[in-house]
Structures are given as structure tokens and as C-alpha cells.
Motif scaffolding. Structure first.
Motif, mmCIF file in Angstrom:
data_model
loop_
_atom_site.group_PDB
_atom_site.id
_atom_site.type_symbol
_atom_site.label_atom_id
_atom_site.label_comp_id
_atom_site.label_asym_id
_atom_site.label_seq_id
_atom_site.Cartn_x
_atom_site.Cartn_y
_atom_site.Cartn_z
ATOM 1 N N THR A 3 12.069 15.686 -1.964
ATOM 2 C CA THR A 3 10.883 14.959 -1.507
ATOM 3 C C THR A 3 10.203 15.699 -0.362
ATOM 4 O OG1 THR A 3 11.864 12.848 -2.162
ATOM 5 C CG2 THR A 3 10.023 12.770 -0.618
ATOM 6 N N ARG A 4 8.896 15.910 -0.502
ATOM 7 C CA ARG A 4 8.109 16.587 0.528
ATOM 8 C C ARG A 4 7.091 15.661 1.184
ATOM 9 N NH1 ARG A 4 6.446 21.671 -0.149
ATOM 10 N NH2 ARG A 4 5.670 21.400 1.984
ATOM 11 N N ILE A 5 6.680 14.616 0.469
ATOM 12 C CA ILE A 5 5.740 13.638 1.021
ATOM 13 C C ILE A 5 6.458 12.295 1.090
ATOM 14 C CG2 ILE A 5 3.563 12.402 0.698
ATOM 15 C CD1 ILE A 5 2.517 14.802 -0.847
ATOM 16 N N GLU A 6 6.597 11.759 2.288
ATOM 17 C CA GLU A 6 7.225 10.457 2.473
ATOM 18 C C GLU A 6 6.174 9.470 2.984
ATOM 19 O OE1 GLU A 6 10.698 10.502 4.892
ATOM 20 O OE2 GLU A 6 11.715 12.047 3.696
ATOM 21 N N VAL A 7 5.935 8.433 2.212
ATOM 22 C CA VAL A 7 5.016 7.373 2.627
ATOM 23 C C VAL A 7 5.862 6.281 3.276
ATOM 24 C CG1 VAL A 7 3.150 5.852 1.910
ATOM 25 C CG2 VAL A 7 3.610 7.942 0.608
ATOM 26 N N VAL A 8 5.558 5.948 4.515
ATOM 27 C CA VAL A 8 6.395 5.008 5.261
ATOM 28 C C VAL A 8 5.529 3.932 5.905
ATOM 29 C CG1 VAL A 8 8.050 6.856 5.756
ATOM 30 C CG2 VAL A 8 6.327 6.255 7.469
ATOM 31 N N TYR A 41 8.866 7.160 -0.921
ATOM 32 C CA TYR A 41 8.473 6.218 0.130
ATOM 33 C C TYR A 41 9.703 5.618 0.791
ATOM 34 C CZ TYR A 41 9.313 2.467 -3.323
ATOM 35 O OH TYR A 41 9.876 1.627 -4.256
ATOM 36 N N ARG A 42 9.494 5.138 2.006
ATOM 37 C CA ARG A 42 10.510 4.403 2.757
ATOM 38 C C ARG A 42 9.848 3.149 3.325
ATOM 39 N NH1 ARG A 42 14.917 7.820 4.564
ATOM 40 N NH2 ARG A 42 14.473 10.042 4.255
ATOM 41 N N ILE A 43 10.321 2.005 2.896
ATOM 42 C CA ILE A 43 9.871 0.744 3.468
ATOM 43 C C ILE A 43 11.103 -0.104 3.732
ATOM 44 C CG2 ILE A 43 7.649 0.840 2.268
ATOM 45 C CD1 ILE A 43 8.698 -1.188 0.290
ATOM 46 N N ARG A 44 10.919 -1.240 4.363
ATOM 47 C CA ARG A 44 12.053 -2.099 4.678
ATOM 48 C C ARG A 44 12.752 -2.548 3.397
ATOM 49 N NH1 ARG A 44 10.950 -7.658 7.761
ATOM 50 N NH2 ARG A 44 10.040 -8.078 5.709
ATOM 51 N N ALA A 93 0.828 -1.207 0.000
ATOM 52 C CA ALA A 93 0.000 0.000 0.000
ATOM 53 C C ALA A 93 0.861 1.255 0.000
ATOM 54 C CB ALA A 93 -0.929 -0.005 1.213
ATOM 55 N N ALA A 94 1.990 1.224 0.706
ATOM 56 C CA ALA A 94 2.881 2.388 0.749
ATOM 57 C C ALA A 94 3.437 2.693 -0.636
ATOM 58 C CB ALA A 94 4.012 2.147 1.744
ATOM 59 N N ARG A 95 3.919 1.660 -1.316
ATOM 60 C CA ARG A 95 4.454 1.873 -2.668
ATOM 61 C C ARG A 95 3.368 2.355 -3.624
ATOM 62 N NH1 ARG A 95 7.806 -3.006 -1.800
ATOM 63 N NH2 ARG A 95 6.044 -4.214 -2.590
ATOM 64 N N ALA A 96 2.193 1.736 -3.538
ATOM 65 C CA ALA A 96 1.109 2.093 -4.454
ATOM 66 C C ALA A 96 0.639 3.526 -4.224
ATOM 67 C CB ALA A 96 -0.054 1.118 -4.289
ATOM 68 N N ALA A 97 0.515 3.929 -2.962
ATOM 69 C CA ALA A 97 0.067 5.287 -2.661
ATOM 70 C C ALA A 97 1.069 6.312 -3.173
ATOM 71 C CB ALA A 97 -0.139 5.453 -1.156
ATOM 72 N N ALA A 98 2.356 6.050 -2.960
ATOM 73 C CA ALA A 98 3.383 6.977 -3.439
ATOM 74 C C ALA A 98 3.371 7.066 -4.961
ATOM 75 C CB ALA A 98 4.758 6.534 -2.938
ATOM 76 N N ALA A 99 3.250 5.923 -5.627
ATOM 77 C CA ALA A 99 3.245 5.916 -7.092
ATOM 78 C C ALA A 99 2.041 6.667 -7.642
ATOM 79 C CB ALA A 99 3.252 4.475 -7.601
ATOM 80 N N TYR A 100 0.882 6.479 -7.013
ATOM 81 C CA TYR A 100 -0.330 7.139 -7.504
ATOM 82 C C TYR A 100 -0.253 8.652 -7.308
ATOM 83 C CZ TYR A 100 -5.257 7.911 -8.510
ATOM 84 O OH TYR A 100 -6.434 8.351 -9.064
ATOM 85 N N MET A 101 0.207 9.092 -6.130
ATOM 86 C CA MET A 101 0.322 10.533 -5.896
ATOM 87 C C MET A 101 1.338 11.168 -6.835
ATOM 88 S SD MET A 101 -0.077 11.179 -1.789
ATOM 89 C CE MET A 101 0.943 9.821 -1.213
#
Length: 252
Positions: free
Chosen positions: A95-100, A83-86, A61-69
């Protein structure tokens, strides 16, 4: 751009965060809160050019949300939106919006309790409730109390005990947004599934494709079952117009 139900609530949300430090947003699934709210708040004066962090419980979901925005503003992931995930990070100097994901947020708060450079923390899908999400909210609330009185907190949820969260956030305003409802028809198989699960699921999918138009969303117990059903559907040669798309948390 398609207008989504959440856009009716954005003016009230902007006003609430302009005058207060916390808000609770409840919106039904499909309202658009995950991808529309961060972009709508990005240029608010109180954010003062700082970054905002959006907590998503799952990596996919984090990757998808970042890609869509990122696609919505015509940019690649890693520019304004990242985005930042493991084991996977796509952020840059702009970068101003970080999805984590939850563990990343906890580490951010442990590394720098003041969250310097961040002006807003958004907790999405908070109704799923996990130890990591609760811990992240507690740490963020403590950061706000001890170090960052200007830090804003936004909790977003589809269904939630609003009273408990607003008490934690010191009577934060609650903003509600209605979603869109669509008619649902329930159909049952003629008889219970017999034998192994996967062949029965494949038979049901073929029957549904022959009977109805549109797409199918099939829920299965785990990744192994998803892969076995996918393999059997490929072997069944459903036709050139049928796209088989597996979806699970281990996708790259």
C-alpha cells in the motif's frame, strides 16, 4: 477516463511540491481533487517510493475515496490504495496511498512524530475545520520542522481563508482550480409541509419522480429520518427502475 477540472492544476502542483515543502490547493466541489491528486503525485521523484496519507474527515468518504482510486488503477482496495478508519483497516505491504480519518492521523503522528515511511500528508476538505484536523496539521507541521524537512504537506479545500493557512505553512504557494458550474432551478412546494416530516417527504419525492427525469438527492435531518423515509418509499412500490440508496455515516 473522464477528464476533470483538477487535471489543469496538477502540473503546477507537481512543480510546487518538487521545489517546496507545502502547497495549498483550492478547487470547487466536483473538480476531482480527492481522487485524482493522490494518484497524480504517487510517482513523483521527491516521494522516493514512500507512502502518502490522505486525510478525509468522514469514514464513509474515506472508504469511498479509497475504493474509487483503487478501481481507477484496476486493483482491489488494500493493494496500492487502502484505508484506515476506526474498527476497519484495509492496507497491505504494497500500500502506497492510505486514506485515513482524523483520529487515525492524530494517532499516527503521536506514535511516530517523524512519520517514517511517509513522504506526503494531504489534508482534504480542510474548509470543514475541526479540532482533530487542525491538531493533525499542527503536528505534521511540527514533524516537518523538527524531524522531516523532506516531508511535504498539501492542504486541499473548496473554500478557505488561504492567507491564514499559508502563514502557518510559511507562505506556501496557493494553486487554484475552477470547478464546473451547472444550471440550478429552484422549485417550491405548493404549500408548507403539514404533519409529520417523513410522509410529506415521500409525497414530494413521488411528485418529483412523476414530473422530472433523472435522479433525486434528498437531504434529511438524521439517520432515523433517513431510515423511516427509506421504509416508506419501499412500501410505496415506486417501480422496478427506482433504486433507493440510503447514505449516512453509520453505513458499514
Amino acid at each position: 477516463m473522464v477528464r476533470l477540472p483538477i487535471e489543469e492544476a496538477i502540473p503546477a502542483l507537481r512543480q510546487t511540491l518538487a521545489t517546496g515543502r507545502a502547497a495549498l490547493l483550492t478547487a470547487q466541489p466536483g473538480a476531482g481533487k480527492t481522487t485524482r491528486v493522490p494518484l497524480a503525485l504517487l510517482h513523483e521523484p521527491w516521494l522516493a517510493g514512500q507512502k502518502l496519507v490522505l486525510l478525509e474527515p468522514r469514514r464513509l468518504a474515506a472508504r469511498a475515496a479509497a475504493a474509487y482510486m483503487a478501481a481507477m488503477i484496476g486493483e482491489p482496495v488494500g493493494k496500492t490504495v487502502g484505508y484506515r478508519i476506526r474498527h476497519d483497516t484495509r492496507v497491505g505491504k504494497d500500500t502506497r496511498i492510505e486514506v485515513v480519518t482524523e483520529g487515525i492521523l492524530t494517532r499516527l503522528l503521536q506514535h511516530d512524530p517523524s512519520l517514517a515511511g511517509y513522504g506526503l500528508v494531504i489534508f482534504d476538505e480542510f474548509h470543514e475545520r475541526s479540532l482533530q484536523a487542525d491538531l493533525g496539521l499542527a503536528f505534521a507541521r511540527e514533524s516537518q520542522r523538527l524531524f522531516r524537512p523532506d516531508l511535504r504537506l498539501l492542504v486541499m479545500s473548496a473554500t478557505l481563508d488561504c492567507a491564514a493557512v499559508t502563514r502557518l505553512l510559511q507562505d506556501a504557494d496557493t494553486i487554484s482550480c475552477e470547478g464546473r458550474l451547472f444550471p440550478v432551478t429552484t422549485q417550491y412546494l405548493d404549500r408548507p409541509i403539514e404533519g409529520h416530516l417523513e410522509p410529506a417527504v415521500v409525497r414530494s419525492i413521488r411528485q418529483a419522480l412523476a414530473r422530472d427525469e433523472g435522479s433525486l438527492l434528498v437531504f434529511l435531518p438524521g439517520m432515523a429520518e433517513i431510515r423511516r423515509v427509506e421504509r416508506q418509499l419501499v412500501e410505496a412500490s415506486l417501480g422496478p427502475n427506482i433504486l433507493i440508496a440510503p447514505l449516512h455515516g453509520e453505513l458499514p
